[in-house]
Design an enzyme around this catalytic site. Structure first.
Site, PDB file in Angstrom:
ATOM      1  N   TYR A  50       0.772  -1.440  -0.119  1.00  0.00           N
ATOM      2  CA  TYR A  50      -0.050  -0.098   0.079  1.00  0.00           C
ATOM      3  C   TYR A  50       0.932   1.287  -0.024  1.00  0.00           C
ATOM      4  CZ  TYR A  50      -4.300  -2.741   1.211  1.00  0.00           C
ATOM      5  OH  TYR A  50      -5.402  -3.468   1.128  1.00  0.00           O
ATOM      6  N   TYR A  88      -0.128  -9.772   0.455  1.00  0.00           N
ATOM      7  CA  TYR A  88       0.807  -9.038   1.409  1.00  0.00           C
ATOM      8  C   TYR A  88       0.835  -9.650   2.656  1.00  0.00           C
ATOM      9  CZ  TYR A  88      -3.148  -6.420   2.915  1.00  0.00           C
ATOM     10  OH  TYR A  88      -4.368  -5.808   3.528  1.00  0.00           O
ATOM     11  N   ARG A 120      -2.398 -11.909   3.240  1.00  0.00           N
ATOM     12  CA  ARG A 120      -3.951 -11.666   3.194  1.00  0.00           C
ATOM     13  C   ARG A 120      -3.878 -12.065   1.559  1.00  0.00           C
ATOM     14  NH1 ARG A 120      -7.432  -8.325   4.580  1.00  0.00           N
ATOM     15  NH2 ARG A 120      -8.495 -10.239   3.696  1.00  0.00           N
ATOM     16  N   HIS A 131      -6.825  -8.600  -2.514  1.00  0.00           N
ATOM     17  CA  HIS A 131      -8.309  -8.072  -2.277  1.00  0.00           C
ATOM     18  C   HIS A 131      -8.376  -6.552  -2.758  1.00  0.00           C
ATOM     19  CE1 HIS A 131      -6.194  -7.367   1.292  1.00  0.00           C
ATOM     20  NE2 HIS A 131      -6.732  -6.436   1.192  1.00  0.00           N
ATOM     21  N   HIS A 140     -10.521  -3.375  -1.431  1.00  0.00           N
ATOM     22  CA  HIS A 140     -11.267  -2.861  -0.468  1.00  0.00           C
ATOM     23  C   HIS A 140     -12.515  -1.801  -1.143  1.00  0.00           C
ATOM     24  CE1 HIS A 140      -9.009  -3.824   3.246  1.00  0.00           C
ATOM     25  NE2 HIS A 140      -7.938  -3.665   2.404  1.00  0.00           N
TER      26      HIS A 140
HETATM   27 FE   LIG Z   1      -6.041  -4.813   2.376  1.00  0.00          FE
END
Ligand SMILES: [Fe+2]
Length: 235
Positions: A102, A141, A151, A154, A156
Site C-alpha cells: 500500500y 501481502y 492476506r 483483495h 477494499h
Molecule cells: Fe487490504
C-alpha cells in the site's frame, strides 16, 4: 417490516473473531443500540456523478505513467435486498499494488512502491446500478496476525447506498486464491456467505490484448424507504 431494516446477521462475521486478533481490542463489549433511520438520515447526504471526476475509475494511470502489473477490469451491479439496482451510489476502492504494498506510511514491508499507482479509485453507479473500474490486480501481502500470515489478494470497497446510514465497507477477493485457508478475515465470515465476497473471472468483459475481466455484484443490506412510506417521523 420495511426491508431497509432487515439485516442478514447470519452472514456477517462476529465483531469478536479470535483468529483475527485485533478484533479483541476493538469489538464492542456492550450490546449494540440500533437507532431508527429518520428523515435526516435517509434524505442526505447523497452522492452523485457530479462529485466523481472523469478518470477516477481508472487506477492504472498516475503521475504521468502507467502502473505495473496485470491490468484488470472489475465491474458489476449494486443491488438492494430485493434485487433492484441502486443507481447513483458512490463506490470508493483502495488496494495494494501488484507487489502487495500500500502507498501508506504504516506499510513498510520490503516490497516496491509503484510511482504510477496510488491504489485509490472512485466511481458512481449508473441508472442500472452498474459500476466499473480499471485497475491492477493487487498482490498478496504479509501481516502480523500470526506467523507467516498473508492476506489473499483483495480490493477494499466502500459503498454509500441510497443514503448515508446504508454505507457498506467490504472486501472483494479473486477466485481460487490459495491463501483463503489461512486468512482469518476471510474466514471470519460464515462459510455459507464467503463466496459472496469472491469475484468471478468474466471472459465477456475481458478485452483482447488489454485486460482481464472480473465480475462482482454487491447486494446492500436493504432498500431505503421513501419517508412517507415509513412510520411517522418527527424530524
Ligand atoms: Fe487490504
Amino acid at each position: 417490516m420495511p426491508d431497509a431494516y432487515v439485516d442478514d446477521t447470519a452472514s456477517h462475521p462476529d465483531y469478536d473473531s479470535p483468529d483475527y486478533r485485533s478484533t479483541a481490542l476493538r469489538h464492542p463489549h456492550n450490546k449494540l443500540h440500533l437507532l431508527p433511520q429518520r428523515l435526516t438520515e435517509v434524505t442526505g447526504p447523497l452522492f452523485g456523478h457530479d462529485r466523481v471526476q472523469p478518470g477516477e475509475e481508472d487506477m492504472t494511470q498516475w503521475h504521468g505513467g502507467e502502473a505495473v502489473g496485470q491490468r484488470i477490469i472489475v465491474h458489476g451491479r449494486v443491488l438492494d435486498s430485493g434485487g433492484r439496482p441502486v443507481p447513483d451510489t458512490l463506490l470508493e476502492v483502495w488496494q495494494a499494488n501488484a507487489a502487495g504494498r500500500y502507498r501508506h506510511v504504516s506499510d513498510q514491508w520490503p516490497a516496491p512502491l509503484d510511482p504510477h499507482f496510488a491504489g485509490l479509485g472512485r466511481c458512481a453507479t449508473d441508472s442500472d446500478g452498474y459500476y466499473r473500474f480499471t485497475t491492477i490486480k493487487p498482490g498478496a501481502y504479509p501481516w502480523k496476525n500470526h506467523h507467516n500470515a498473508w492476506r489473499p489478494a483483495h480490493i477494499h470497497f466502500s459503498l454509500f447506498g441510497r443514503a448515508f446510514p446504508q454505507r457498506l465497507v467490504t472486501q472483494m477477493y479473486f477466485p481460487d486464491d490459495p491463501l483463503f485457508f489461512q486468512d482469518p478475515i476471510y474466514n471470519s465470515v460464515p462459510e455459507h456467505a464467503r463466496e459472496r465476497m469472491v469475484s468471478g473471472y468474466d471472459h465477456t468483459s475481458t478485452q483482447d490484448h488489454w485486460a482481464l475481466g472480473f465480475r462482482w455484484d454487491i447486494v446492500l443490506r436493504g432498500r431505503a424507504q421513501t419517508p412517507f412510506e415509513s412510520e411517522p417521523d418527527d424530524d
